[in-house]
Design a protein around this motif. Sequence first.
Motif, PDB file in Angstrom:
ATOM      1  N   LEU A  18      20.286  65.539  24.289  1.00  0.00           N
ATOM      2  CA  LEU A  18      20.546  66.822  23.632  1.00  0.00           C
ATOM      3  C   LEU A  18      19.602  66.898  22.430  1.00  0.00           C
ATOM      4  O   LEU A  18      19.828  66.237  21.416  1.00  0.00           O
ATOM      5  N   PHE A  19      18.530  67.678  22.563  1.00  0.00           N
ATOM      6  CA  PHE A  19      17.531  67.780  21.510  1.00  0.00           C
ATOM      7  C   PHE A  19      17.782  68.993  20.624  1.00  0.00           C
ATOM      8  O   PHE A  19      17.914  70.118  21.121  1.00  0.00           O
ATOM      9  N   ASP A  20      17.837  68.764  19.318  1.00  0.00           N
ATOM     10  CA  ASP A  20      17.704  69.870  18.393  1.00  0.00           C
ATOM     11  C   ASP A  20      16.247  70.341  18.461  1.00  0.00           C
ATOM     12  O   ASP A  20      15.374  69.614  18.954  1.00  0.00           O
ATOM     13  N   ILE A  21      15.956  71.535  17.987  1.00  0.00           N
ATOM     14  CA  ILE A  21      14.588  72.067  18.076  1.00  0.00           C
ATOM     15  C   ILE A  21      13.921  72.101  16.705  1.00  0.00           C
ATOM     16  O   ILE A  21      12.965  71.367  16.451  1.00  0.00           O
ATOM     17  N   ASP A  22      14.442  72.932  15.796  1.00  0.00           N
ATOM     18  CA  ASP A  22      13.842  73.063  14.470  1.00  0.00           C
ATOM     19  C   ASP A  22      14.044  71.778  13.668  1.00  0.00           C
ATOM     20  O   ASP A  22      15.169  71.303  13.500  1.00  0.00           O
ATOM     21  N   GLY A  23      12.940  71.216  13.190  1.00  0.00           N
ATOM     22  CA  GLY A  23      12.995  69.984  12.421  1.00  0.00           C
ATOM     23  C   GLY A  23      12.873  68.736  13.271  1.00  0.00           C
ATOM     24  O   GLY A  23      12.696  67.633  12.748  1.00  0.00           O
ATOM     25  N   VAL A  24      12.976  68.888  14.590  1.00  0.00           N
ATOM     26  CA  VAL A  24      12.837  67.758  15.515  1.00  0.00           C
ATOM     27  C   VAL A  24      11.593  67.932  16.385  1.00  0.00           C
ATOM     28  O   VAL A  24      10.777  67.012  16.517  1.00  0.00           O
ATOM     29  N   LEU A  25      11.444  69.114  16.973  1.00  0.00           N
ATOM     30  CA  LEU A  25      10.291  69.400  17.833  1.00  0.00           C
ATOM     31  C   LEU A  25       9.274  70.297  17.140  1.00  0.00           C
ATOM     32  O   LEU A  25       8.071  70.166  17.386  1.00  0.00           O
ATOM     33  N   VAL A  26       9.758  71.205  16.311  1.00  0.00           N
ATOM     34  CA  VAL A  26       8.873  72.141  15.610  1.00  0.00           C
ATOM     35  C   VAL A  26       9.374  72.336  14.182  1.00  0.00           C
ATOM     36  O   VAL A  26      10.537  72.086  13.869  1.00  0.00           O
ATOM     37  N   ARG A  27       8.455  72.794  13.323  1.00  0.00           N
ATOM     38  CA  ARG A  27       8.824  73.310  11.999  1.00  0.00           C
ATOM     39  C   ARG A  27       8.326  74.740  11.956  1.00  0.00           C
ATOM     40  O   ARG A  27       7.125  74.975  11.853  1.00  0.00           O
ATOM     41  N   GLY A  28       9.261  75.694  12.081  1.00  0.00           N
ATOM     42  CA  GLY A  28       8.847  77.079  12.229  1.00  0.00           C
ATOM     43  C   GLY A  28       8.179  77.237  13.582  1.00  0.00           C
ATOM     44  O   GLY A  28       8.765  76.958  14.623  1.00  0.00           O
ATOM     45  N   LYS A  29       6.907  77.629  13.585  1.00  0.00           N
ATOM     46  CA  LYS A  29       6.145  77.772  14.829  1.00  0.00           C
ATOM     47  C   LYS A  29       5.170  76.626  15.043  1.00  0.00           C
ATOM     48  O   LYS A  29       4.414  76.624  16.016  1.00  0.00           O
ATOM     49  N   VAL A 188      21.771  75.988   5.636  1.00  0.00           N
ATOM     50  CA  VAL A 188      20.326  76.120   5.452  1.00  0.00           C
ATOM     51  C   VAL A 188      19.618  75.627   6.700  1.00  0.00           C
ATOM     52  O   VAL A 188      20.195  74.949   7.548  1.00  0.00           O
ATOM     53  N   TRP A 189      18.330  75.959   6.812  1.00  0.00           N
ATOM     54  CA  TRP A 189      17.517  75.475   7.914  1.00  0.00           C
ATOM     55  C   TRP A 189      16.083  75.317   7.423  1.00  0.00           C
ATOM     56  O   TRP A 189      15.716  75.829   6.354  1.00  0.00           O
ATOM     57  N   VAL A 190      15.273  74.605   8.194  1.00  0.00           N
ATOM     58  CA  VAL A 190      13.916  74.288   7.774  1.00  0.00           C
ATOM     59  C   VAL A 190      12.906  75.078   8.593  1.00  0.00           C
ATOM     60  O   VAL A 190      12.972  75.102   9.825  1.00  0.00           O
ATOM     61  N   ALA A 191      11.986  75.736   7.903  1.00  0.00           N
ATOM     62  CA  ALA A 191      10.866  76.430   8.554  1.00  0.00           C
ATOM     63  C   ALA A 191       9.577  75.906   7.916  1.00  0.00           C
ATOM     64  O   ALA A 191       9.480  74.737   7.566  1.00  0.00           O
ATOM     65  N   GLU A 192       8.567  76.777   7.757  1.00  0.00           N
ATOM     66  CA  GLU A 192       7.308  76.311   7.184  1.00  0.00           C
ATOM     67  C   GLU A 192       7.397  76.089   5.674  1.00  0.00           C
ATOM     68  O   GLU A 192       6.591  75.356   5.108  1.00  0.00           O
ATOM     69  N   ALA A 193       8.340  76.744   4.998  1.00  0.00           N
ATOM     70  CA  ALA A 193       8.463  76.598   3.549  1.00  0.00           C
ATOM     71  C   ALA A 193       8.802  75.157   3.169  1.00  0.00           C
ATOM     72  O   ALA A 193       9.361  74.404   3.962  1.00  0.00           O
ATOM     73  N   GLN A 194       8.476  74.793   1.944  1.00  0.00           N
ATOM     74  CA  GLN A 194       8.699  73.424   1.496  1.00  0.00           C
ATOM     75  C   GLN A 194      10.178  73.103   1.296  1.00  0.00           C
ATOM     76  O   GLN A 194      10.586  71.944   1.372  1.00  0.00           O
ATOM     77  N   SER A 195      10.972  74.126   1.019  1.00  0.00           N
ATOM     78  CA  SER A 195      12.410  73.926   0.803  1.00  0.00           C
ATOM     79  C   SER A 195      13.203  74.652   1.891  1.00  0.00           C
ATOM     80  O   SER A 195      12.730  75.631   2.463  1.00  0.00           O
ATOM     81  N   PRO A 196      14.423  74.171   2.203  1.00  0.00           N
ATOM     82  CA  PRO A 196      15.240  74.832   3.229  1.00  0.00           C
ATOM     83  C   PRO A 196      15.539  76.284   2.874  1.00  0.00           C
ATOM     84  O   PRO A 196      15.615  76.667   1.704  1.00  0.00           O
ATOM     85  N   CYS A 325      29.030  60.043  23.032  1.00  0.00           N
ATOM     86  CA  CYS A 325      27.938  60.871  22.529  1.00  0.00           C
ATOM     87  C   CYS A 325      27.387  60.172  21.291  1.00  0.00           C
ATOM     88  O   CYS A 325      28.085  60.060  20.274  1.00  0.00           O
ATOM     89  N   ARG A 326      26.171  59.692  21.370  1.00  0.00           N
ATOM     90  CA  ARG A 326      25.595  58.872  20.304  1.00  0.00           C
ATOM     91  C   ARG A 326      24.597  59.694  19.501  1.00  0.00           C
ATOM     92  O   ARG A 326      23.720  60.352  20.062  1.00  0.00           O
ATOM     93  N   SER A 327      24.732  59.652  18.198  1.00  0.00           N
ATOM     94  CA  SER A 327      23.895  60.450  17.298  1.00  0.00           C
ATOM     95  C   SER A 327      22.637  59.694  16.898  1.00  0.00           C
ATOM     96  O   SER A 327      22.679  58.508  16.578  1.00  0.00           O
ATOM     97  N   VAL A 328      21.512  60.417  16.917  1.00  0.00           N
ATOM     98  CA  VAL A 328      20.216  59.847  16.535  1.00  0.00           C
ATOM     99  C   VAL A 328      19.576  60.792  15.514  1.00  0.00           C
ATOM    100  O   VAL A 328      19.327  61.962  15.806  1.00  0.00           O
ATOM    101  N   LEU A 329      19.315  60.274  14.332  1.00  0.00           N
ATOM    102  CA  LEU A 329      18.764  61.077  13.237  1.00  0.00           C
ATOM    103  C   LEU A 329      17.263  60.843  13.107  1.00  0.00           C
ATOM    104  O   LEU A 329      16.812  59.698  13.057  1.00  0.00           O
ATOM    105  N   VAL A 330      16.492  61.933  13.055  1.00  0.00           N
ATOM    106  CA  VAL A 330      15.047  61.838  12.806  1.00  0.00           C
ATOM    107  C   VAL A 330      14.755  62.311  11.388  1.00  0.00           C
ATOM    108  O   VAL A 330      15.529  63.062  10.787  1.00  0.00           O
ATOM    109  N   CYS A 331      13.616  61.875  10.860  1.00  0.00           N
ATOM    110  CA  CYS A 331      13.274  62.136   9.457  1.00  0.00           C
ATOM    111  C   CYS A 331      12.156  63.163   9.314  1.00  0.00           C
ATOM    112  O   CYS A 331      11.351  63.086   8.379  1.00  0.00           O
ATOM    113  N   THR A 332      12.105  64.130  10.239  1.00  0.00           N
ATOM    114  CA  THR A 332      11.018  65.112  10.217  1.00  0.00           C
ATOM    115  C   THR A 332      11.490  66.508   9.836  1.00  0.00           C
ATOM    116  O   THR A 332      10.717  67.463   9.913  1.00  0.00           O
ATOM    117  N   GLY A 333      12.768  66.643   9.427  1.00  0.00           N
ATOM    118  CA  GLY A 333      13.292  67.972   9.123  1.00  0.00           C
ATOM    119  C   GLY A 333      14.113  68.015   7.862  1.00  0.00           C
ATOM    120  O   GLY A 333      13.659  67.614   6.791  1.00  0.00           O
TER     121      GLY A 333
END
Length: 398
Positions: A18-29, A188-196, A325-333
């Motif tokens: 189960l992949f999140d998208i924003d902050g995991v695969l993309v930041r904004g576009k 909040v959510w993460v896009a191209e801006a430096q802050s959420p 259901c095992r949680s995995v945290l990434v540090c890209t978002g």
Amino acid sequence: CALSSVLCPNVQPTFGFLFDIDGVLVRGKTPIPAAKNAFQKLVNPQGQFLVPVVFVTNAGNCLRQKKADQLSHILGVPVNQVMMSHSPLRMFKRYHDKCVLVSGQGPLLDIAKYVGFYHPITIDMLRETYPLLDMVDHDRRPKILPVRWETNLQLIIDVLLTNGYPGNPHHQANYPHIPVLACNMDLVWVAEAQSPRFGHGTFMVCLENIYKKITGKELKYEALMGKPSELTYHYAEHLIRTQATERQWEKPIQTLYAIGDNLMTDIYGANLYNCYLEEKNSRKGSKARIQAKAAGGTGSATVSQDDEIENPWESELASATATSCRSVLVCTGVYNPHTEVPADTRESITETVFHGHRDFRFDPALVEPVHIVPDVCAAVELIFQLENFTSDQSNRTS
């Protein structure tokens, strides 16, 4: 093995992603670099996924086809593998033939009809019908209307306090109010801006506080959708099982790995669903033991209602079959590795501000990820290692 994986049961997957998208695969576009490498590990030479995968986003401002198209620059993603925050609305069939007010962003009528509602009404349609309800300065209104929270908040309150007849005077005796179904609780959510940036959860905070300030009562939700809601993960598991069936993978999917960047949504939700699965399986075990005892001739036995899971949405889907259901945290978002979760929840106000929704209690155990990795590629590698599953092994069976 040169034949399909159906004939090679030793390499059939028993887990799903189960992949999140924003902050995991993309930041904004903008694609996150590790995402492309991760996807290369997930598909065979024919471009088929080696394991069942669902992309679970709390975004709700578009149809899921558009979100799938946005991911095409990383990998061609079938639309049936994308799950929006509003996707579980398909389960609420008892409301599909009702007149419903929809508030949010994007092509709202298209979205509402796509998930099954026959008679949706937007805020703009309601405002045009009752122009006196919207007291925003129309002389300053731009030709292209932005999302106007003050208008949406005002008209939703009008509908709640008139039991669905906003042309009538407010009547605070209308309580409990008409059903409210909310999608996406992200503060909040993460896009191209430096802050959420503000998310839909911020709008919900405004609505809840305005309603309580006016009425003195709590706004009630019929259902909350989007992570960290159990309902969302239950629906995601349904999509995982559907994929496995379509690929003719006969082994049950036992473990879900939820990969995300937000402690209060992705990690909290995965851990909460894991608790649900553990409770469900323990109740199932208790019921089996009672039935076995009865069958053994030692006396009659019945199972009380307390032995059953009481979530009303479960009747719309097949029962969950996963065991964990095992949680995995990434540090890209959103996640900041330098922020600590307080051990004492009484200190949460001073040490850490809880960004979760009002109806979800703050529990440090639920925001503790099972695994922390730098990025999504490292997550895929770790999970394949844990499952003793290699892409090379599976590719030989394609």
